[in-house]
Design a protein around this motif. Structure first.
Motif, PDB file in Angstrom:
ATOM      1  N   PRO A   9       9.692   1.130 -31.231  1.00 31.55           N
ATOM      2  CA  PRO A   9       9.548   0.697 -29.396  1.00 31.55           C
ATOM      3  C   PRO A   9       8.063   1.463 -28.923  1.00 31.55           C
ATOM      4  CG  PRO A   9      11.500   1.874 -30.033  1.00 31.55           C
ATOM      5  CD  PRO A   9      10.641   1.491 -32.131  1.00 31.55           C
ATOM      6  N   GLY A  10       7.909   0.842 -28.139  1.00 32.81           N
ATOM      7  CA  GLY A  10       6.126   0.879 -28.102  1.00 32.81           C
ATOM      8  C   GLY A  10       4.728   0.266 -28.531  1.00 32.81           C
ATOM      9  N   LYS A  13       5.223  -5.126 -29.204  1.00 29.40           N
ATOM     10  CA  LYS A  13       5.252  -6.293 -29.382  1.00 29.40           C
ATOM     11  C   LYS A  13       5.203  -7.150 -28.605  1.00 29.40           C
ATOM     12  CE  LYS A  13       9.016  -4.908 -31.023  1.00 29.40           C
ATOM     13  NZ  LYS A  13       8.765  -2.720 -30.424  1.00 29.40           N
ATOM     14  N   GLY A  32      15.717  -7.660 -26.397  1.00 26.66           N
ATOM     15  CA  GLY A  32      15.922  -6.850 -25.586  1.00 26.66           C
ATOM     16  C   GLY A  32      15.309  -7.291 -24.214  1.00 26.66           C
ATOM     17  N   ARG A  36      19.166  -7.524 -21.381  1.00 29.60           N
ATOM     18  CA  ARG A  36      18.522  -7.159 -20.274  1.00 29.60           C
ATOM     19  C   ARG A  36      19.820  -7.853 -19.396  1.00 29.60           C
ATOM     20  NH1 ARG A  36      14.425  -4.129 -22.607  1.00 29.60           N
ATOM     21  NH2 ARG A  36      12.804  -6.320 -22.903  1.00 29.60           N
ATOM     22  N   ILE A  53      22.159   0.396 -25.509  1.00 26.49           N
ATOM     23  CA  ILE A  53      21.047   0.557 -24.910  1.00 26.49           C
ATOM     24  C   ILE A  53      21.128   1.854 -24.167  1.00 26.49           C
ATOM     25  CG2 ILE A  53      19.559  -0.321 -23.595  1.00 26.49           C
ATOM     26  CD1 ILE A  53      21.008  -3.218 -24.202  1.00 26.49           C
ATOM     27  N   GLU A  57      20.716   3.012 -29.118  1.00 23.23           N
ATOM     28  CA  GLU A  57      20.740   2.776 -30.898  1.00 23.23           C
ATOM     29  C   GLU A  57      20.677   1.381 -30.384  1.00 23.23           C
ATOM     30  OE1 GLU A  57      24.945   4.960 -30.457  1.00 23.23           O
ATOM     31  OE2 GLU A  57      24.422   6.868 -30.341  1.00 23.23           O
ATOM     32  N   LEU A  58      21.278   0.862 -31.639  1.00 20.86           N
ATOM     33  CA  LEU A  58      21.430  -0.188 -31.738  1.00 20.86           C
ATOM     34  C   LEU A  58      22.885  -1.228 -30.801  1.00 20.86           C
ATOM     35  CD1 LEU A  58      19.247  -0.848 -34.858  1.00 20.86           C
ATOM     36  CD2 LEU A  58      18.593  -0.550 -32.518  1.00 20.86           C
ATOM     37  N   VAL A  59      22.131  -2.250 -30.644  1.00 17.81           N
ATOM     38  CA  VAL A  59      23.996  -3.074 -30.409  1.00 17.81           C
ATOM     39  C   VAL A  59      24.386  -3.537 -31.881  1.00 17.81           C
ATOM     40  CG1 VAL A  59      24.313  -4.885 -29.112  1.00 17.81           C
ATOM     41  CG2 VAL A  59      22.959  -3.460 -28.201  1.00 17.81           C
ATOM     42  N   GLY A  85      11.970  -7.819 -31.161  1.00 17.68           N
ATOM     43  CA  GLY A  85      12.807  -7.218 -31.635  1.00 17.68           C
ATOM     44  C   GLY A  85      14.153  -7.824 -32.475  1.00 17.68           C
ATOM     45  N   PHE A  86      13.939  -8.840 -32.919  1.00 18.93           N
ATOM     46  CA  PHE A  86      14.651  -8.858 -34.161  1.00 18.93           C
ATOM     47  C   PHE A  86      13.960  -9.743 -35.032  1.00 18.93           C
ATOM     48  CE2 PHE A  86      17.716 -11.771 -35.950  1.00 18.93           C
ATOM     49  CZ  PHE A  86      19.181 -11.136 -35.492  1.00 18.93           C
ATOM     50  N   ARG A  88      16.182  -6.077 -36.751  1.00 13.38           N
ATOM     51  CA  ARG A  88      16.182  -4.823 -37.143  1.00 13.38           C
ATOM     52  C   ARG A  88      16.855  -4.420 -37.565  1.00 13.38           C
ATOM     53  NH1 ARG A  88      14.457  -4.609 -30.780  1.00 13.38           N
ATOM     54  NH2 ARG A  88      14.114  -2.262 -30.288  1.00 13.38           N
ATOM     55  N   GLN A  92      20.471  -8.350 -40.028  1.00 11.77           N
ATOM     56  CA  GLN A  92      19.953  -9.091 -39.565  1.00 11.77           C
ATOM     57  C   GLN A  92      18.788 -10.265 -39.873  1.00 11.77           C
ATOM     58  OE1 GLN A  92      18.718  -7.235 -35.115  1.00 11.77           O
ATOM     59  NE2 GLN A  92      20.656  -6.212 -35.191  1.00 11.77           N
ATOM     60  N   ARG A 161      12.846   0.160 -16.628  1.00 11.41           N
ATOM     61  CA  ARG A 161      13.909   0.149 -17.710  1.00 11.41           C
ATOM     62  C   ARG A 161      14.369   1.536 -17.515  1.00 11.41           C
ATOM     63  NH1 ARG A 161      11.684  -2.533 -22.694  1.00 11.41           N
ATOM     64  NH2 ARG A 161      13.890  -0.950 -23.994  1.00 11.41           N
ATOM     65  N   ASP A 163      16.444   3.222 -20.122  1.00 11.03           N
ATOM     66  CA  ASP A 163      16.331   3.474 -20.881  1.00 11.03           C
ATOM     67  C   ASP A 163      14.572   3.786 -21.276  1.00 11.03           C
ATOM     68  OD1 ASP A 163      15.747   1.526 -21.719  1.00 11.03           O
ATOM     69  OD2 ASP A 163      16.424   0.716 -23.519  1.00 11.03           O
ATOM     70  N   ARG A 172      15.667   6.553 -30.179  1.00 10.68           N
ATOM     71  CA  ARG A 172      15.225   5.228 -30.612  1.00 10.68           C
ATOM     72  C   ARG A 172      13.998   4.642 -31.472  1.00 10.68           C
ATOM     73  NH1 ARG A 172      13.699   3.383 -24.964  1.00 10.68           N
ATOM     74  NH2 ARG A 172      12.157   1.119 -25.941  1.00 10.68           N
TER      75      ARG A 172
HETATM   76  P1  ADP Z   1      11.697  -1.800 -27.266  1.00  5.77           P
HETATM   77  O1  ADP Z   1      10.910  -2.621 -28.084  1.00  5.77           O
HETATM   78  O2  ADP Z   1      10.973  -1.292 -26.656  1.00  5.77           O
HETATM   79  O3  ADP Z   1      12.394  -0.695 -28.391  1.00  5.77           O
HETATM   80  P2  ADP Z   1      13.788  -3.431 -26.805  1.00  5.77           P
HETATM   81  O4  ADP Z   1      13.500  -3.879 -25.422  1.00  5.77           O
HETATM   82  O5  ADP Z   1      12.962  -4.679 -27.872  1.00  5.77           O
HETATM   83  O6  ADP Z   1      13.008  -2.186 -26.607  1.00  5.77           O
HETATM   84  O7  ADP Z   1      15.209  -3.452 -26.810  1.00  5.77           O
HETATM   85  C1  ADP Z   1      15.322  -2.344 -25.685  1.00  5.77           C
HETATM   86  C2  ADP Z   1      17.426  -2.465 -27.027  1.00  5.77           C
HETATM   87  O8  ADP Z   1      18.091  -3.276 -27.248  1.00  5.77           O
HETATM   88  C3  ADP Z   1      17.081  -1.050 -27.627  1.00  5.77           C
HETATM   89  O9  ADP Z   1      16.607  -0.026 -27.881  1.00  5.77           O
HETATM   90  C4  ADP Z   1      18.763  -1.626 -28.756  1.00  5.77           C
HETATM   91  O10 ADP Z   1      19.718  -0.826 -28.037  1.00  5.77           O
HETATM   92  C5  ADP Z   1      18.671  -3.037 -28.390  1.00  5.77           C
HETATM   93  N1  ADP Z   1      18.258  -3.951 -29.012  1.00  5.77           N
HETATM   94  C6  ADP Z   1      17.298  -5.179 -28.867  1.00  5.77           C
HETATM   95  N2  ADP Z   1      17.371  -6.122 -29.775  1.00  5.77           N
HETATM   96  C7  ADP Z   1      17.755  -5.307 -30.915  1.00  5.77           C
HETATM   97  C8  ADP Z   1      18.474  -5.598 -32.000  1.00  5.77           C
HETATM   98  N3  ADP Z   1      18.059  -6.456 -32.458  1.00  5.77           N
HETATM   99  N4  ADP Z   1      19.653  -5.137 -32.878  1.00  5.77           N
HETATM  100  C9  ADP Z   1      20.437  -4.230 -31.929  1.00  5.77           C
HETATM  101  N5  ADP Z   1      20.141  -3.346 -31.185  1.00  5.77           N
HETATM  102  C10 ADP Z   1      18.444  -4.263 -30.090  1.00  5.77           C
END
Ligand code: ADP
Ligand code: ADP
Ligand code: ZN
Length: 214
Positions: A9-10, A13, A32, A36, A53, A57-59, A85-86, A88, A92, A161, A163, A172
């Motif tokens: 994160p950060g 990307k 992400g 949102r 989020i 944590e991860l979805v 972001g995918f 993760r 996946q 955001r 989060d 994260r």
């Molecule tokens: P960053 O790159 O800043 O971590 P993202 O915008 O990619 O943030 O994701 C924000 C949040 O959305 C993550 O912390 C997670 O909770 C959720 N998220 C995004 N993509 C996924 C993924 N592929 N699998 C699970 N959770 C995800």
């Protein structure tokens, strides 16, 4: 060309994905951003995802795989995509392979943006975007040329955001270490990995991404 930008994160990307959209006419697939949007539209998925989020944590994989599969079904991804972001998790990554195979698409490259995780709190806490066009900025590292005015669209409203707090960032980063880092070796084994220095200034990183893609 179809690629994944991988990084903590950060790491930058989203910043680089938007530049690839502009420079190479590729489409950014940011899970992400998609989540949102689900939250903004108050969908069933958005309601499920919101608390997860904000806890950093991860979805769950099942929900994420469904979300991205529906997106990959759309025609515009055929001009080339940048996944941001995918995947993760390993589950996946494996699901992505199956999805692409079914669509006769292939992954050309995975670019790992290596960063010092201790520096990511400052990056994330200073991050904001233009409400109108989504362009990304930073309090210290990337300010608009004219104070409070978006370089891209002239917009004057910005947002942060929920989060992007120092507490959530730590969770994260932990999730990244535990659940996402294993996919680096997954793609290395497939011969798709290129690693670049994500700590360099934004324009230099853009140059390195460009070279990694050939
Ligand atoms: P960053 O790159 O800043 O971590 P993202 O915008 O990619 O943030 O994701 C924000 C949040 O959305 C993550 O912390 C997670 O909770 C959720 N998220 C995004 N993509 C996924 C993924 N592929 N699998 C699970 N959770 C995800
Ligand atoms: P990610 O999508 O990986 O979570 P972002 O692209 O949103 O990361 O970048 C996080 C923040 O750091 C943003 O405010 C962005 O402007 C800034 N940023 C991005 N790349 C760099 C860089 N190479 N050096 C300094 N700041 C950066
Ligand atoms: Zn804008």
């Amino acid at each position: 060309m179809n690629i994944i930008l991988l990084g903590a994160p950060g790491a930058g990307k989203g910043t680089q994905a938007k530049r690839l959209e502009a420079a190479r006419n590729m489409v950014q697939l940011s899970t992400g951003d998609m989540l949102r949007q689900e939250i903004t539209s108050d969908s069933a998925l958005g309601r499920k995802a919101k608390g997860i989020i904000d806890a950093g944590e991860l979805v769950p994989d099942g929900l994420m795989i469904e979300l991205i599969a529906a997106r990959i079904d759309q025609e515009d991804v055929r001009k080339g995509f940048v996944l941001d972001g995918f995947p993760r998790t390993t589950a996946q990554a494996e699901a992505l392979d199956r999805m692409l195979q079914k669509k006769d698409l292939k992954l050309d490259r995975v670019v790992e943006m290596k960063v010092d995780e201790n520096a990511m709190v400052e990056r994330i806490v200073g991050r904001y975007i233009c409400v109108k066009c989504g362009a990304g900025y930073h309090d210290k590292f990337h300010r608009p040329a004219t104070e409070n005015t978006c370089d891209q669209c002239g917009g004057t409203e910005f947002s942060r955001r929920t989060d992007d707090t120092s507490e959530t960032v730590r969770a994260r980063l932990r999730a990244y270490q535990e659940q996402t880092v294993p996919i680096v070796s997954y793609y290395r084994k497939k011969g798709l990995m290129k690693s670049i220095d994500g700590m360099a200034p934004i324009d230099e990183v853009t140059h390195m991404v460009d070279e990694a893609l050939g």
